[in-house]
Design a protein around this motif. Structure first.
Motif, PDB file in Angstrom:
ATOM      1  N   ARG A  91       0.832  -1.209   0.000  1.00  0.00           N
ATOM      2  CA  ARG A  91       0.000   0.000   0.000  1.00  0.00           C
ATOM      3  C   ARG A  91       0.863   1.253   0.000  1.00  0.00           C
ATOM      4  O   ARG A  91       0.584   2.214  -0.713  1.00  0.00           O
ATOM      5  N   ASN A  92       1.920   1.242   0.813  1.00  0.00           N
ATOM      6  CA  ASN A  92       2.786   2.417   0.883  1.00  0.00           C
ATOM      7  C   ASN A  92       3.502   2.661  -0.443  1.00  0.00           C
ATOM      8  O   ASN A  92       3.696   3.811  -0.848  1.00  0.00           O
ATOM      9  N   ALA A  93       3.878   1.591  -1.127  1.00  0.00           N
ATOM     10  CA  ALA A  93       4.508   1.747  -2.441  1.00  0.00           C
ATOM     11  C   ALA A  93       3.521   2.347  -3.446  1.00  0.00           C
ATOM     12  O   ALA A  93       3.886   3.232  -4.241  1.00  0.00           O
ATOM     13  N   ARG A  94       2.274   1.881  -3.412  1.00  0.00           N
ATOM     14  CA  ARG A  94       1.270   2.442  -4.326  1.00  0.00           C
ATOM     15  C   ARG A  94       1.031   3.921  -4.029  1.00  0.00           C
ATOM     16  O   ARG A  94       0.950   4.744  -4.955  1.00  0.00           O
ATOM     17  N   THR A  95       0.928   4.267  -2.763  1.00  0.00           N
ATOM     18  CA  THR A  95       0.696   5.662  -2.386  1.00  0.00           C
ATOM     19  C   THR A  95       1.826   6.552  -2.868  1.00  0.00           C
ATOM     20  O   THR A  95       1.603   7.690  -3.316  1.00  0.00           O
ATOM     21  N   ALA A  96       3.055   6.041  -2.804  1.00  0.00           N
ATOM     22  CA  ALA A  96       4.220   6.816  -3.221  1.00  0.00           C
ATOM     23  C   ALA A  96       4.482   6.720  -4.724  1.00  0.00           C
ATOM     24  O   ALA A  96       5.465   7.289  -5.211  1.00  0.00           O
ATOM     25  N   ALA A  97       3.614   5.998  -5.457  1.00  0.00           N
ATOM     26  CA  ALA A  97       3.759   5.818  -6.900  1.00  0.00           C
ATOM     27  C   ALA A  97       5.084   5.168  -7.268  1.00  0.00           C
ATOM     28  O   ALA A  97       5.693   5.490  -8.280  1.00  0.00           O
ATOM     29  N   LEU A  98       5.518   4.236  -6.424  1.00  0.00           N
ATOM     30  CA  LEU A  98       6.740   3.472  -6.687  1.00  0.00           C
ATOM     31  C   LEU A  98       6.317   2.094  -7.196  1.00  0.00           C
ATOM     32  O   LEU A  98       6.221   1.129  -6.448  1.00  0.00           O
ATOM     33  N   ASP A  99       6.047   2.035  -8.495  1.00  0.00           N
ATOM     34  CA  ASP A  99       5.394   0.853  -9.041  1.00  0.00           C
ATOM     35  C   ASP A  99       6.344  -0.297  -9.334  1.00  0.00           C
ATOM     36  O   ASP A  99       5.920  -1.353  -9.817  1.00  0.00           O
ATOM     37  N   LYS A 100       7.630  -0.130  -9.032  1.00  0.00           N
ATOM     38  CA  LYS A 100       8.572  -1.229  -9.236  1.00  0.00           C
ATOM     39  C   LYS A 100       8.928  -1.936  -7.931  1.00  0.00           C
ATOM     40  O   LYS A 100       9.876  -2.718  -7.868  1.00  0.00           O
ATOM     41  N   VAL A 101       8.162  -1.652  -6.875  1.00  0.00           N
ATOM     42  CA  VAL A 101       8.287  -2.400  -5.626  1.00  0.00           C
ATOM     43  C   VAL A 101       7.355  -3.601  -5.690  1.00  0.00           C
ATOM     44  O   VAL A 101       6.153  -3.450  -5.938  1.00  0.00           O
ATOM     45  N   ARG A 102       7.897  -4.771  -5.468  1.00  0.00           N
ATOM     46  CA  ARG A 102       7.100  -6.000  -5.443  1.00  0.00           C
ATOM     47  C   ARG A 102       7.129  -6.546  -4.025  1.00  0.00           C
ATOM     48  O   ARG A 102       8.132  -7.101  -3.590  1.00  0.00           O
ATOM     49  N   SER A 103       6.044  -6.367  -3.320  1.00  0.00           N
ATOM     50  CA  SER A 103       5.954  -6.751  -1.915  1.00  0.00           C
ATOM     51  C   SER A 103       5.300  -8.119  -1.811  1.00  0.00           C
ATOM     52  O   SER A 103       4.203  -8.326  -2.339  1.00  0.00           O
ATOM     53  N   MET A 104       5.976  -9.059  -1.118  1.00  0.00           N
ATOM     54  CA  MET A 104       5.450 -10.426  -1.064  1.00  0.00           C
ATOM     55  C   MET A 104       6.052 -11.205   0.099  1.00  0.00           C
ATOM     56  O   MET A 104       7.060 -10.794   0.691  1.00  0.00           O
ATOM     57  N   HIS A 105       5.406 -12.334   0.397  1.00  0.00           N
ATOM     58  CA  HIS A 105       5.931 -13.256   1.405  1.00  0.00           C
ATOM     59  C   HIS A 105       7.265 -13.818   0.919  1.00  0.00           C
ATOM     60  O   HIS A 105       7.487 -13.999  -0.284  1.00  0.00           O
TER      61      HIS A 105
END
Length: 204
Positions: free
Chosen positions: A99-113
Motif C-alpha cells: 500500500r505504501n509503495a502504491r501511495t508513493a507511486a513506486l510501481d517497481k516495488v514488489r511486496s510479497m511473502h
C-alpha cells in the motif's frame, strides 16, 4: 506475546503512520500494530539508509524483512529503474508495504511473502535490518538462504546493534565465505557490507 516476525500477527489492528525524512526523500508511511517499529522509523533502519551508498540503478534489489516498507521504498526512490523485491514473513507487513509503495507511486516495488520470490531471481544489492530476535540459528539460516542469491558483484548491507551480536555475526559471515566489512558505526549500531561468496562466483 505477539512478535513482528510471526506470519499472521494476532495483535488487533491499530493503524497509524510515521514519516521518513532523509536528505533525498520524504515519505509518509502507513503502519499497524503487529509490525516492526510501528510508532517510529527504527533508528537502525535510519542509520542504514543514511549510511549506504546508492543502490545499483537497475536490476533486482532485495529488502529482506521489509516491514511496512521504509527500506524498500527508499531503494526504489534511489534506483527508479530497478525492481525492488520487498519480502517479509509477516503478511500484515507485506500488505502495508504494498500500500505504501502504491501511495508513493513506486510501481517497481514488489511486496510479497518470503516464499513467493521466484527462485531464479538474483540480487545486485540486499539491504536489511534483519530480525536478530528470531535467534542465532534462524538468523544464520535466513542469511544463508538469501546471500547465496547475490550476483557475483552484489553486496548486502545489514544493520545490527552491537549488543545484539553485530561483531559475532561479522565473524560468522567471514567464516562462511562471505567477505564482510564494517562500513559504518553509530549509536551502538553497525552497518556490515557483505560481498557475494564462493557460491555466487560459481553461479556467475
Amino acid at each position: 506475546m505477539a512478535h513482528y516476525f510471526e506470519e499472521r500477527p494476532e495483535t488487533a489492528s491499530r493503524p497509524g503512520s510515521v514519516t521518513l525524512v532523509l536528505p533525498d526523500l520524504h515519505l509518509k508511511l502507513e503502519t499497524d500494530s503487529g509490525t516492526f517499529s510501528p510508532e517510529r522509523v527504527d533508528q537502525g533502519t535510519r542509520i542504514l539508509l543514511e549510511s549506504v551508498p546508492p543502490p545499483p540503478p537497475g536490476g533486482d534489489l532485495l529488502d529482506l524483512g521489509c516491514g511496512y516498507g521504509p527500506i524498500a521504498l527508499t531503494m526504489a526512490s534511489r534506483a527508479p529503474r530497478a525492481t525492488v523485491w520487498a519480502v517479509d514473513v509477516n503478511r500484515r507487513s507485506v500488505e502495508l508495504c504494498a500500500r505504501n509503495a502504491r501511495t508513493a507511486a513506486l510501481d517497481k516495488v514488489r511486496s510479497m511473502h518470503v516464499d513467493e520470490v521466484p527462485p531464479e531471481i538474483r540480487f545486485s544489492a540486499i539491504w536489511s535490518n534483519p530480525a536478530i530476535r528470531i535467534g542465532k540459528a534462524a538468523m544464520h539460516q535466513m542469511l544463508s538462504r538469501w546471500l547465496t542469491r547475490l550476483t557475483p558483484d552484489g553486496v548486502a548491507y545489514l544493520v545490527v546493534q552491537k549488543h545484539l551480536g553485530s561483531d559475532s555475526l561479522q565473524r560468522w559471515l567471514n567464516e562462511q565465505g562471505w567477505p564482510t566489512d564494517r562500513t559504518a558505526s553509530r549509536s551502538s549500531y553497525r552497518v556490515l557490507a557483505v560481498r557475494a561468496g564462493r557460491e555466487a562466483d560459481r553461479a556467475g
